[in-house]
Scaffold this motif. Structure first.
Motif, PDB file in Angstrom:
ATOM      1  N   GLN A 160      -1.276  -0.060  -1.926  1.00 48.47           N
ATOM      2  CA  GLN A 160      -0.683   0.347  -2.997  1.00 48.47           C
ATOM      3  C   GLN A 160      -0.901  -0.226  -4.305  1.00 48.47           C
ATOM      4  O   GLN A 160      -0.054  -0.434  -5.125  1.00 48.47           O
ATOM      5  CB  GLN A 160       1.021   0.414  -2.806  1.00 48.47           C
ATOM      6  CG  GLN A 160       1.419   1.106  -1.595  1.00 48.47           C
ATOM      7  CD  GLN A 160       2.828   0.979  -1.274  1.00 48.47           C
ATOM      8  OE1 GLN A 160       3.634   1.055  -2.114  1.00 48.47           O
ATOM      9  NE2 GLN A 160       3.281   0.416   0.049  1.00 48.47           N
ATOM     10  N   TRP A 161      -2.109  -0.628  -4.565  1.00 50.86           N
ATOM     11  CA  TRP A 161      -2.539  -1.566  -5.620  1.00 50.86           C
ATOM     12  C   TRP A 161      -2.201  -0.901  -6.934  1.00 50.86           C
ATOM     13  O   TRP A 161      -2.200  -1.673  -7.917  1.00 50.86           O
ATOM     14  CB  TRP A 161      -4.024  -1.803  -5.368  1.00 50.86           C
ATOM     15  CG  TRP A 161      -5.025  -0.774  -5.647  1.00 50.86           C
ATOM     16  CD1 TRP A 161      -5.261   0.082  -4.864  1.00 50.86           C
ATOM     17  CD2 TRP A 161      -5.620  -0.369  -6.959  1.00 50.86           C
ATOM     18  NE1 TRP A 161      -6.004   1.223  -5.549  1.00 50.86           N
ATOM     19  CE2 TRP A 161      -6.190   0.704  -6.784  1.00 50.86           C
ATOM     20  CE3 TRP A 161      -5.493  -0.892  -8.205  1.00 50.86           C
ATOM     21  CZ2 TRP A 161      -7.152   1.436  -7.744  1.00 50.86           C
ATOM     22  CZ3 TRP A 161      -6.336  -0.118  -9.258  1.00 50.86           C
ATOM     23  CH2 TRP A 161      -7.113   0.719  -8.963  1.00 50.86           C
ATOM     24  N   LYS A 162      -2.150   0.178  -6.945  1.00 53.73           N
ATOM     25  CA  LYS A 162      -1.723   0.941  -8.459  1.00 53.73           C
ATOM     26  C   LYS A 162      -0.422   0.564  -8.735  1.00 53.73           C
ATOM     27  O   LYS A 162       0.074   0.737  -9.983  1.00 53.73           O
ATOM     28  CB  LYS A 162      -2.053   2.411  -8.466  1.00 53.73           C
ATOM     29  CG  LYS A 162      -3.278   2.668  -8.475  1.00 53.73           C
ATOM     30  CD  LYS A 162      -3.599   4.170  -8.871  1.00 53.73           C
ATOM     31  CE  LYS A 162      -5.097   4.654  -8.745  1.00 53.73           C
ATOM     32  NZ  LYS A 162      -5.196   5.958  -8.840  1.00 53.73           N
ATOM     33  N   TRP A 169       1.281  -2.392  -7.994  1.00 55.64           N
ATOM     34  CA  TRP A 169       1.332  -4.131  -8.107  1.00 55.64           C
ATOM     35  C   TRP A 169       1.781  -4.168  -9.429  1.00 55.64           C
ATOM     36  O   TRP A 169       1.296  -3.567 -10.356  1.00 55.64           O
ATOM     37  CB  TRP A 169       0.125  -4.537  -7.641  1.00 55.64           C
ATOM     38  CG  TRP A 169      -0.119  -4.528  -6.190  1.00 55.64           C
ATOM     39  CD1 TRP A 169       0.268  -3.995  -5.401  1.00 55.64           C
ATOM     40  CD2 TRP A 169      -1.579  -4.831  -5.525  1.00 55.64           C
ATOM     41  NE1 TRP A 169      -0.101  -4.055  -4.038  1.00 55.64           N
ATOM     42  CE2 TRP A 169      -1.510  -4.719  -4.152  1.00 55.64           C
ATOM     43  CE3 TRP A 169      -2.807  -5.740  -6.156  1.00 55.64           C
ATOM     44  CZ2 TRP A 169      -2.340  -5.036  -3.375  1.00 55.64           C
ATOM     45  CZ3 TRP A 169      -3.607  -6.102  -5.283  1.00 55.64           C
ATOM     46  CH2 TRP A 169      -3.522  -5.774  -3.993  1.00 55.64           C
ATOM     47  N   GLU A 186      -1.251  -6.569 -12.928  1.00 55.15           N
ATOM     48  CA  GLU A 186      -2.702  -6.093 -12.686  1.00 55.15           C
ATOM     49  C   GLU A 186      -3.677  -7.361 -12.600  1.00 55.15           C
ATOM     50  O   GLU A 186      -4.595  -7.243 -11.955  1.00 55.15           O
ATOM     51  CB  GLU A 186      -3.220  -5.138 -13.843  1.00 55.15           C
ATOM     52  CG  GLU A 186      -3.128  -5.798 -14.832  1.00 55.15           C
ATOM     53  CD  GLU A 186      -1.790  -5.957 -15.877  1.00 55.15           C
ATOM     54  OE1 GLU A 186      -1.859  -6.455 -16.862  1.00 55.15           O
ATOM     55  OE2 GLU A 186      -0.805  -5.742 -15.147  1.00 55.15           O
ATOM     56  N   MET A 210     -12.719   2.886  -5.247  1.00 54.63           N
ATOM     57  CA  MET A 210     -11.477   3.467  -4.889  1.00 54.63           C
ATOM     58  C   MET A 210     -11.013   3.474  -3.831  1.00 54.63           C
ATOM     59  O   MET A 210     -10.082   3.351  -2.903  1.00 54.63           O
ATOM     60  CB  MET A 210     -11.068   4.793  -5.889  1.00 54.63           C
ATOM     61  CG  MET A 210     -11.089   4.562  -7.252  1.00 54.63           C
ATOM     62  SD  MET A 210      -9.894   3.665  -7.759  1.00 54.63           S
ATOM     63  CE  MET A 210      -8.855   4.667  -8.674  1.00 54.63           C
TER      64      MET A 210
END
Length: 186
Positions: free
Chosen positions: A166-168, A170, A173, A159
């Motif tokens: 801000q990958w969460k 996107w 997935e 993490m």
């Protein structure tokens, strides 16, 4: 079942599942014959028959499967060893292991940022984070398998490495997986 398939995947990834032989005819009596079915169907027939260790396909697509093969030279057919069965040893040495992802890999998909037809696929955060207009190749949906090496690499990313992104948020997935793996040779 997956538990039986997984041990075979490294060999398939290394091109050691179906091995072409220099012979072009087995010469032995075949177990099973079928005219004009082609290479893929012939390979499938061999895979389903537990006594099949070799198969040959001629230029017309005629298929013959074999338990044993006495290689002979001729121009009539191509002969293949079904190595997943012909060799009782399915273990690969460490020197031959190659990381892999087995499944459908999507290439060249555009990053959507203002699509009104399928707005759920808009991925403005991805575009802002990485400045890319096209996704790196990525495996499609949940229909893929990966080697332990790939899984270990993904777990090691952690993490903290992703904290600036801000990958969460996107939208897709699967593209996150492709982005993390981008540039690796496997």
């Amino acid at each position: 079942p997956l538990e039986f398939l997984l041990p075979l995947l490294p060999r398939a990834a290394n091109g050691q599942a179906v091995v072409p032989l220099p012979a072009s005819n087995c010469g032995d009596l075949g177990r099973w014959r079928m005219p004009s079915i082609g290479h893929l169907q012939c390979q499938i027939e061999c895979a389903m028959d537990r006594q099949c260790h070799y198969f040959q396909v001629d230029s017309a697509g005629d298929c013959t499967t074999f338990t044993t093969c006495t290689p002979m030279k001729s121009r009539s057919a191509a002969v293949f060893k079904y190595a997943l069965r012909a060799s009782g040893d399915l273990e690969l040495t460490e020197n031959h292991d190659r990381p892999f992802i087995l499944g459908t890999i999507l290439h060249g998909n555009k990053v959507l940022i203002n699509d009104s037809y399928n707005p759920q696929w808009n991925n403005l955060e991805y575009s802002q984070d990485l400045g890319l207009s096209v996704y790196p190749p990525y495996p499609e949906a949940s229909g893929y398998a990966m080697s332990a090496d790939i899984a270990a690499f993904l777990a090691s990313v952690g993490m903290a490495s992703l904290a600036q992104l801000q990958w969460k948020a996107w939208a897709i997935e699967d593209t996150a997986l492709g982005t993390i793996l981008a540039g690796l040779s496997f």
